[in-house]
Design a protein around this motif. Structure first.
Motif, mmCIF file in Angstrom:
data_model
loop_
_atom_site.group_PDB
_atom_site.id
_atom_site.type_symbol
_atom_site.label_atom_id
_atom_site.label_comp_id
_atom_site.label_asym_id
_atom_site.label_seq_id
_atom_site.Cartn_x
_atom_site.Cartn_y
_atom_site.Cartn_z
ATOM 1 N N THR A 1 0.796 -1.338 0.008
ATOM 2 C CA THR A 1 0.132 -0.045 0.072
ATOM 3 C C THR A 1 0.963 1.294 -0.056
ATOM 4 O O THR A 1 0.448 2.088 -0.824
ATOM 5 C CB THR A 1 -0.950 -0.151 1.225
ATOM 6 N N ARG A 2 2.009 1.247 0.683
ATOM 7 C CA ARG A 2 2.908 2.417 0.772
ATOM 8 C C ARG A 2 3.510 2.647 -0.359
ATOM 9 O O ARG A 2 3.755 3.699 -1.038
ATOM 10 C CB ARG A 2 3.959 2.113 1.994
ATOM 11 N N CYS B 1 1.077 3.995 -2.688
ATOM 12 C CA CYS B 1 0.522 5.548 -2.530
ATOM 13 C C CYS B 1 1.906 6.394 -3.111
ATOM 14 O O CYS B 1 1.586 7.649 -3.470
ATOM 15 C CB CYS B 1 0.511 5.805 -0.993
ATOM 16 N N ARG C 1 -4.668 7.136 -6.747
ATOM 17 C CA ARG C 1 -5.575 6.996 -5.689
ATOM 18 C C ARG C 1 -4.982 5.442 -5.585
ATOM 19 O O ARG C 1 -4.880 4.949 -6.346
ATOM 20 C CB ARG C 1 -6.870 7.171 -5.931
ATOM 21 N N VAL C 2 -5.399 4.911 -4.089
ATOM 22 C CA VAL C 2 -5.068 3.632 -3.936
ATOM 23 C C VAL C 2 -6.270 2.994 -3.075
ATOM 24 O O VAL C 2 -6.881 3.539 -1.973
ATOM 25 C CB VAL C 2 -3.815 3.303 -2.915
ATOM 26 N N LEU D 1 0.999 4.478 6.965
ATOM 27 C CA LEU D 1 0.781 5.685 6.108
ATOM 28 C C LEU D 1 0.895 7.132 6.767
ATOM 29 O O LEU D 1 1.382 7.698 5.941
ATOM 30 C CB LEU D 1 -0.435 5.397 5.175
ATOM 31 N N LEU E 1 1.509 9.641 3.857
ATOM 32 C CA LEU E 1 0.744 9.315 2.831
ATOM 33 C C LEU E 1 -0.510 8.635 3.168
ATOM 34 O O LEU E 1 -1.181 8.317 2.012
ATOM 35 C CB LEU E 1 1.575 7.931 2.189
ATOM 36 N N ARG F 1 -3.626 9.508 0.438
ATOM 37 C CA ARG F 1 -3.743 8.711 -0.960
ATOM 38 C C ARG F 1 -4.308 7.469 -1.110
ATOM 39 O O ARG F 1 -4.382 7.063 -2.010
ATOM 40 C CB ARG F 1 -2.023 8.632 -1.213
ATOM 41 N N ALA F 2 -4.792 6.960 0.304
ATOM 42 C CA ALA F 2 -5.292 5.757 0.310
ATOM 43 C C ALA F 2 -6.595 5.559 0.858
ATOM 44 O O ALA F 2 -6.652 6.130 1.898
ATOM 45 C CB ALA F 2 -4.095 4.677 0.835
#
Length: 188
Positions: free
Chosen positions: A35-36, A39, A47-48, A65, A70, A73-74
């Motif tokens: 995920t990081r 992002c 977008r995540v 995050l 970050l 962004r998720a």
């Protein structure tokens, strides 16, 4: 992380070949490392969507995050990866990553399963844009890992070659059922 680790290898391919500032899915969020990365690739305009069925995974990912700045962004989603099509439209996603198995450091009785994993990959392929990339870290072992591995590989082998390129990698000199990195490109 050593470049020979499956997760590092898959991340390197994603970082190198997936477009920047797009829409990405981490289908198996775990502790948030993929995920990081997604992002970071998303930048300010991308977008995540990150999925997991365990609150612990969402909590760990959120902490990571936030620490990295970050978190905006998720979208962290407490839902199974087989439901990703509820959150994204067909042919809108640039890259999707999977790490099958169980949450590192978590309950080994809670793991991905063959039925929902195959269903998730199938739905993910419909969500990918033409030219989109999917990475899969396939682990075997445990109660369901061999069945999941075999079912995933059989499904991937059946994909039409004119629509998808599937590249399976192997750790050729490792014993004890090493993980299998697989990459799928949706032909454009």
């Amino acid at each position: 992380m050593r470049p020979s680790q499956i997760t590092a290898w898959c991340q390197m391919i994603l970082r190198t070949l997936a477009p920047r500032e797009g829409l990405y899915i981490d289908a198996t969020m775990g502790n948030g490392h993929d995920t990081r990365l997604l992002c970071q690739m998303a930048g300010e305009t991308g977008r995540v969507l990150a999925f997991d069925i365990q609150q612990k995974a969402l909590d760990e990912t959120r902490r990571l995050l936030v620490r990295e700045g970050l978190e905006k962004r998720a979208e962290l989603i407490l839902d199974g990866h087989e439901h990703m099509d509820r959150y994204a439209e067909a042919e809108t996603v640039d890259a999707i990553c999977f790490n099958f198995g169980y949450l590192p450091g978590g309950d080994h009785d809670i793991a991905t399963r063959a039925d929902t994993s195959v269903q998730a990959v199938e739905k993910g392929l419909r969500l990918l844009k033409k030219g989109g990339l999917m990475s899969l870290c396939i682990y075997s072992g445990g109660d369901t890992g061999f069945e999941e591995r075999d079912r995933l590989l059989a499904y991937l082998k059946s994909l039409p070659a004119k629509e998808y390129t599937v590249i399976r990698n192997d750790y050729y000199n490792r014993d004890n059922h090493p993980p299998i990195p697989v990459f799928i490109w949706k032909e454009g």
